[in-house]
Write a protein that holds these residues in place. Structure first.
Motif, PDB file in Angstrom:
ATOM      1  N   MET A   1      68.722 -84.023 -42.857  1.00 22.91           N
ATOM      2  CA  MET A   1      68.011 -85.476 -43.105  1.00 22.91           C
ATOM      3  C   MET A   1      68.508 -85.566 -41.629  1.00 22.91           C
TER       4      MET A   1
ATOM      5  N   ARG B   1      64.448 -84.770 -40.832  1.00 21.84           N
ATOM      6  CA  ARG B   1      63.613 -86.081 -41.581  1.00 21.84           C
ATOM      7  C   ARG B   1      63.148 -87.301 -40.915  1.00 21.84           C
ATOM      8  N   ILE B   2      64.824 -87.517 -40.426  1.00 22.72           N
ATOM      9  CA  ILE B   2      64.358 -88.287 -39.723  1.00 22.72           C
ATOM     10  C   ILE B   2      63.910 -88.487 -38.692  1.00 22.72           C
TER      11      ILE B   2
ATOM     12  N   GLY C   1      56.896 -90.499 -37.304  1.00 24.69           N
ATOM     13  CA  GLY C   1      55.556 -91.709 -37.002  1.00 24.69           C
ATOM     14  C   GLY C   1      55.254 -92.877 -36.714  1.00 24.69           C
TER      15      GLY C   1
ATOM     16  N   LEU D   1      60.366 -89.182 -39.624  1.00 27.34           N
ATOM     17  CA  LEU D   1      59.886 -90.313 -39.706  1.00 27.34           C
ATOM     18  C   LEU D   1      59.676 -91.304 -38.831  1.00 27.34           C
ATOM     19  N   ARG D   2      61.373 -91.355 -37.668  1.00 31.41           N
ATOM     20  CA  ARG D   2      60.699 -91.801 -35.925  1.00 31.41           C
ATOM     21  C   ARG D   2      59.302 -91.066 -35.509  1.00 31.41           C
TER      22      ARG D   2
END
Lengths: 228, 228
Positions: free
Chosen positions: A1, A4-5, A11, A8-9
């Motif tokens: 997890m 993924r964070i 991004g 995304l961060r």
């Protein structure tokens, strides 16, 4: 997890950087000097801006301000008393401003009406450092009541700043503030940073601040873009 | 992208809550009173803890401390001078402590050796509010130099606190701090909150603080869990 964070961060930051880049071009095209003011809660960003806006208006300049806060619009009301156009950005609990919020809150304003735009960030010495707002100059404020060690303890925000403003200098003696040590610590995390010593109460240091703003308006406006 | 981030963030907070719940059980089983200290950078958390640890040790108590910081270990070194066991948690730029970091930094400690554990969070009035660390009591500190409006501007952190400690009360007159207004604002965001007025320099208010700690150790230790 966590992976993924982090992705995304990255991004989110990339998208923010793209929007900030567009904003910076807009500001430069309009000949508008934009400053992003960051500090801890209670450093006195609003008091500093109150005096700055009032004195700039009295001198015939055309400043405007955007003010970020989690909940209230107290600061916008305080700043609007200067007569300058001021808009509140309510982050609804978010711990920093983002380029998208800036873009949204410029709608309906003609940037050519202003010569200087101040953006007062949310009071936070950590999170705002990662978010470029398209500013030409990032200003980190530090009050004498917070202690000389803050640049070392929150290096990212001071490292990404172009100017450091020491506030509440009138309280320096009462706080036993060691100005030499504070300057040394600032230079350690950001070698060569411009440092001003000010009191929004007495006005000390504001002549130097206005001279600096004038030279920034006259000169190369993207001091900050050069570092990011 | 925003939706995915919100969902992932919820997942992180849920996992944190589960770990915090486990920690809280461990602390209660060991009869250990745990306090999570949150505030803005420069409010004086470390100075407050320095005096607290020193006076508790002198009175025969058995305190320990975990100290969160982005980069340096300055605070752990300051607190270790009290003689109490102290460990630094370096968050490497993260803006808050999480339950997982607490669990990791307890390894090798026998909790039965302590009666009170203080956790000094990263200086930040926004992000730490969302992360339960398994504490029994959350303490929000606010210095007189920061202004009376901070509870209204950062309501989440004050709303989730059990005790508010006003620090640097010796500077109240110099800062023209309106104590009545600060108390009113604190009660507005957190009705009935216990408020202490302290000076880590002069020792004012520390008798009341030690009495409060004693009653917390004697009584129901999960003041905070009841609110979360």
């Amino acid at each position: 997890m966590t992976t993924r964070i982090v992705e995304l961060r990255k991004g989110v930051l990339k998208k923010n950087d793209e929007l900030a880049h567009e904003l910076r071009s807009r500001f430069e095209d309009a000949g508008l000097l934009v400053l992003n003011l960051v500090s801890s809660p209670g450093t006195g960003k609003t008091a500093f801006l109150e005096r700055t806006l009032r004195e700039l208006r009295a001198a015939g300049a055309r400043p405007a301000a955007l003010v970020g806060d989690l909940e209230t619009d107290n600061d916008a009301r305080r700043l609007a008393a200067s007569g300058a156009p001021v808009r509140q950005i309510n982050t609804h609990g978010r711990c920093h401003l983002e380029a998208e919020m800036i873009g949204q809150h410029l709608e309906g304003w003609n940037l050519a009406d202003f010569d200087t735009l101040f953006i007062e960030n949310v009071g936070n010495l950590v999170c705002p450092s990662s978010y470029d707002l398209g500013e030409a100059v990032r200003v980190a404020l530090l009050s004498v009541t917070e202690g000389e060690d803050k640049p070392l303890k929150y290096p990212t925000i001071f490292n990404s700043a172009d100017i450091a403003v020491i506030t509440k200098i009138d309280l320096a003696a009462a706080c036993e503030f060691d100005l030499g040590l504070a300057r040394k610590n600032l230079h350690e995390v950001r070698p060569g940073i411009t440092i001003l010593e000010t009191s929004s109460k007495t006005g000390e240091g504001f002549d130097a601040w206005h001279s600096l703003l004038e030279s920034l308006r006259a000169g190369h406006p993207s001091l900050h873009a050069a570092h990011t």
